[in-house]
Design an enzyme around this catalytic site. Structure first.
Site, PDB file in Angstrom:
ATOM      1  N   LYS A   7      27.990  35.214  44.123  1.00  0.00           N
ATOM      2  CA  LYS A   7      28.314  35.276  42.700  1.00  0.00           C
ATOM      3  C   LYS A   7      28.230  36.739  42.267  1.00  0.00           C
ATOM      4  O   LYS A   7      27.422  37.507  42.814  1.00  0.00           O
ATOM      5  CB  LYS A   7      27.270  34.445  41.919  1.00  0.00           C
ATOM      6  CG  LYS A   7      27.295  34.595  40.420  1.00  0.00           C
ATOM      7  CD  LYS A   7      28.460  33.869  39.797  1.00  0.00           C
ATOM      8  CE  LYS A   7      28.588  34.174  38.311  1.00  0.00           C
ATOM      9  NZ  LYS A   7      29.825  33.606  37.747  1.00  0.00           N
ATOM     10  N   CYS A  18      36.031  40.675  35.216  1.00  0.00           N
ATOM     11  CA  CYS A  18      35.551  39.437  34.595  1.00  0.00           C
ATOM     12  C   CYS A  18      36.171  39.303  33.206  1.00  0.00           C
ATOM     13  O   CYS A  18      35.995  40.172  32.356  1.00  0.00           O
ATOM     14  CB  CYS A  18      34.025  39.412  34.480  1.00  0.00           C
ATOM     15  SG  CYS A  18      33.472  37.877  33.697  1.00  0.00           S
TER      16      CYS A  18
HETATM   17  C1  LIG Z   1      33.185  28.699  37.603  1.00  0.00           C
HETATM   18  C2  LIG Z   1      33.816  29.989  38.025  1.00  0.00           C
HETATM   19  C3  LIG Z   1      33.028  31.136  38.094  1.00  0.00           C
HETATM   20  C4  LIG Z   1      33.601  32.349  38.492  1.00  0.00           C
HETATM   21  N1  LIG Z   1      32.793  33.454  38.586  1.00  0.00           N
HETATM   22  C5  LIG Z   1      33.300  34.600  39.108  1.00  0.00           C
HETATM   23  C6  LIG Z   1      32.457  35.713  39.385  1.00  0.00           C
HETATM   24  O1  LIG Z   1      31.243  35.692  39.170  1.00  0.00           O
HETATM   25  N2  LIG Z   1      33.018  36.822  39.914  1.00  0.00           N
HETATM   26  C7  LIG Z   1      34.370  36.906  40.204  1.00  0.00           C
HETATM   27  O2  LIG Z   1      34.813  37.944  40.715  1.00  0.00           O
HETATM   28  N3  LIG Z   1      35.191  35.865  39.953  1.00  0.00           N
HETATM   29  C8  LIG Z   1      34.690  34.718  39.433  1.00  0.00           C
HETATM   30  N4  LIG Z   1      35.519  33.640  39.249  1.00  0.00           N
HETATM   31  C9  LIG Z   1      36.957  33.756  39.560  1.00  0.00           C
HETATM   32  C10 LIG Z   1      37.258  33.270  40.970  1.00  0.00           C
HETATM   33  O3  LIG Z   1      36.569  34.052  41.923  1.00  0.00           O
HETATM   34  C11 LIG Z   1      38.775  33.339  41.257  1.00  0.00           C
HETATM   35  O4  LIG Z   1      39.197  34.680  41.157  1.00  0.00           O
HETATM   36  C12 LIG Z   1      39.606  32.490  40.298  1.00  0.00           C
HETATM   37  O5  LIG Z   1      38.991  31.258  40.014  1.00  0.00           O
HETATM   38  C13 LIG Z   1      40.995  32.210  40.902  1.00  0.00           C
HETATM   39  O6  LIG Z   1      40.880  31.519  42.122  1.00  0.00           O
HETATM   40  P1  LIG Z   1      41.120  29.910  42.236  1.00  0.00           P
HETATM   41  O7  LIG Z   1      42.507  29.636  41.715  1.00  0.00           O
HETATM   42  O8  LIG Z   1      40.967  29.619  43.691  1.00  0.00           O
HETATM   43  O9  LIG Z   1      40.092  29.260  41.403  1.00  0.00           O
HETATM   44  C14 LIG Z   1      34.968  32.413  38.829  1.00  0.00           C
HETATM   45  C15 LIG Z   1      35.767  31.248  38.757  1.00  0.00           C
HETATM   46  C16 LIG Z   1      35.197  30.043  38.375  1.00  0.00           C
HETATM   47  C17 LIG Z   1      36.070  28.804  38.342  1.00  0.00           C
END
Ligand SMILES: Cc1cc2nc3c(=O)[nH]c(=O)nc-3n(C[C@H](O)[C@H](O)[C@H](O)COP(=O)(O)O)c2cc1C
Length: 314
Positions: free
Chosen positions: A37, A130
């Site tokens: 995270k 973020c």
């Molecule tokens: C619940 C949640 C928490 C996330 N927290 C972070 C984070 O702490 N740091 C980060 O770089 N991206 C964070 N993301 C973004 C994801 O790493 C990713 O870039 C984004 O969800 C797109 O990928 P996906 O389509 O596979 O979900 C978070 C996404 C979700 C759903």
């Protein structure tokens, strides 16, 4: 500096990657690395709940405004030696956020990065994007990107990745950011972070699905796949043209092996899995990897490397 992962699949920072127990489950899965995270200088509670709708109607994806809840970098520094015992790379995601001590963002990145390197992390992923904090993400400002990269690349020797925002609707900014990256020794860009400023409504209650930021949050999952593919491909083509040895790691919209294959064809050499991991837990990595290998075999390829960037023009 290159980072080789086998298989070329990791979790995306965020989902199920906050506590030691969660990180250990990633370590025990088929994922090729453990991505934490995003850790900040101070521990954070994050935004008020409800702040995550994991399943949007029609399985379009997930919507969140978590606000970086995490244990603070000093805790993650303690976890790293134990996680390394599983024998796969530990990638520490780092972010800056408002904090009681009021350290400027660049000093936060510098302090966390140096401490995390000392703790034994194999790589650092600078989360500059973020979408759910009060400040505009650093990734939207080339000068700030330069300042953070100058501070961190001068201070640490382990490979550095940079997690970027989608730039689809700001082409000029894409160009400025991509050119800025060329001046630094970075291993990879991870693109995309959640698509910012998105909204959904629950028809049963007629309310917004999340509370913080007036209901606006970051979108992940199937709905963002074409956005992520475009970003991966633009960075891949740009780095090829500039003969830059920066890898592109594809993040966004991968819930089936075929989605990952599209990322590879667009130019990703590693894929990261966010929403699917949120939905299915660690078994997601094994399932995807089996499906990817099957697709490769059925289409006459013996490795992912053979298809990276090999999308054809129509
Ligand atoms: C619940 C949640 C928490 C996330 N927290 C972070 C984070 O702490 N740091 C980060 O770089 N991206 C964070 N993301 C973004 C994801 O790493 C990713 O870039 C984004 O969800 C797109 O990928 P996906 O389509 O596979 O979900 C978070 C996404 C979700 C759903």
């Amino acid at each position: 500096m290159e980072i080789k992962l086998h298989p070329p699949i990791t979790n995306a920072s965020g989902p199920h990657s906050v506590t030691y127990e969660e990180l250990e489950r990633i370590a025990q899965s088929a994922a090729g690395a453990i991505v934490t995270k995003s850790m900040t200088h101070c521990p954070r509670q994050g935004n008020p709940e409800p702040r995550l709708r994991a399943h949007l109607d029609g399985e379009l994806g997930s919507l969140n405004s978590m606000g970086l809840p995490n244990l603070g970098y000093l805790e993650y520094a303690k976890f790293i030696p134990k996680l390394k015992e599983f024998g796969k790379p530990v990638i520490a995601s780092i972010a800056s956020a408002p904090c009681a001590h009021k350290l400027p963002p660049i000093e936060q990145y510098y302090e966390i990065a140096t401490a995390i390197e000392r703790a034994g992390a194999d790589a650092i992923e600078l989360n500059l994007s973020c979408p759910n904090l009060e400040d505009i993400p650093i990734a939207m400002d080339p000068q700030s990107v330069r300042a953070v990269l100058t501070a961190v690349t001068n201070a640490v020797k382990i490979p550095i990745g940079v997690k970027l925002a989608p730039y689809n609707n700001v082409p000029k900014l894409f160009d400025q950011i991509a050119r800025t990256l060329l001046d630094f020794d970075i291993a990879y860009v991870a693109t995309i972070n959640s698509e910012p400023l998105t909204l959904d409504i629950d028809l049963k209650t007629r309310t917004k699905v999340i509370r913080p930021n007036d209901g606006f949050g970051g979108l992940g999952g199937p709905a963002v796949l074409p956005i992520a593919l475009a970003e991966v491909h633009r960075f891949y083509k740009f780095f090829q043209k500039q003969k830059a040895r920066i890898a592109v790691w594809g993040v966004g919209g991968i819930i089936r092996a075929e989605d990952a294959i599209k990322h590879f064809l667009a130019g990703a050499s590693v894929v990261q899995i966010g929403t699917l991991f949120l939905w299915d837990g660690p078994q997601a990595f094994e399932k995807l990897w089996v499906g990817i290998q099957r697709w490769l075999q059925e289409n006459g390829f013996s490795s992912v490397e053979e298809i990276v960037g090999q999308v054809r023009e129509i």
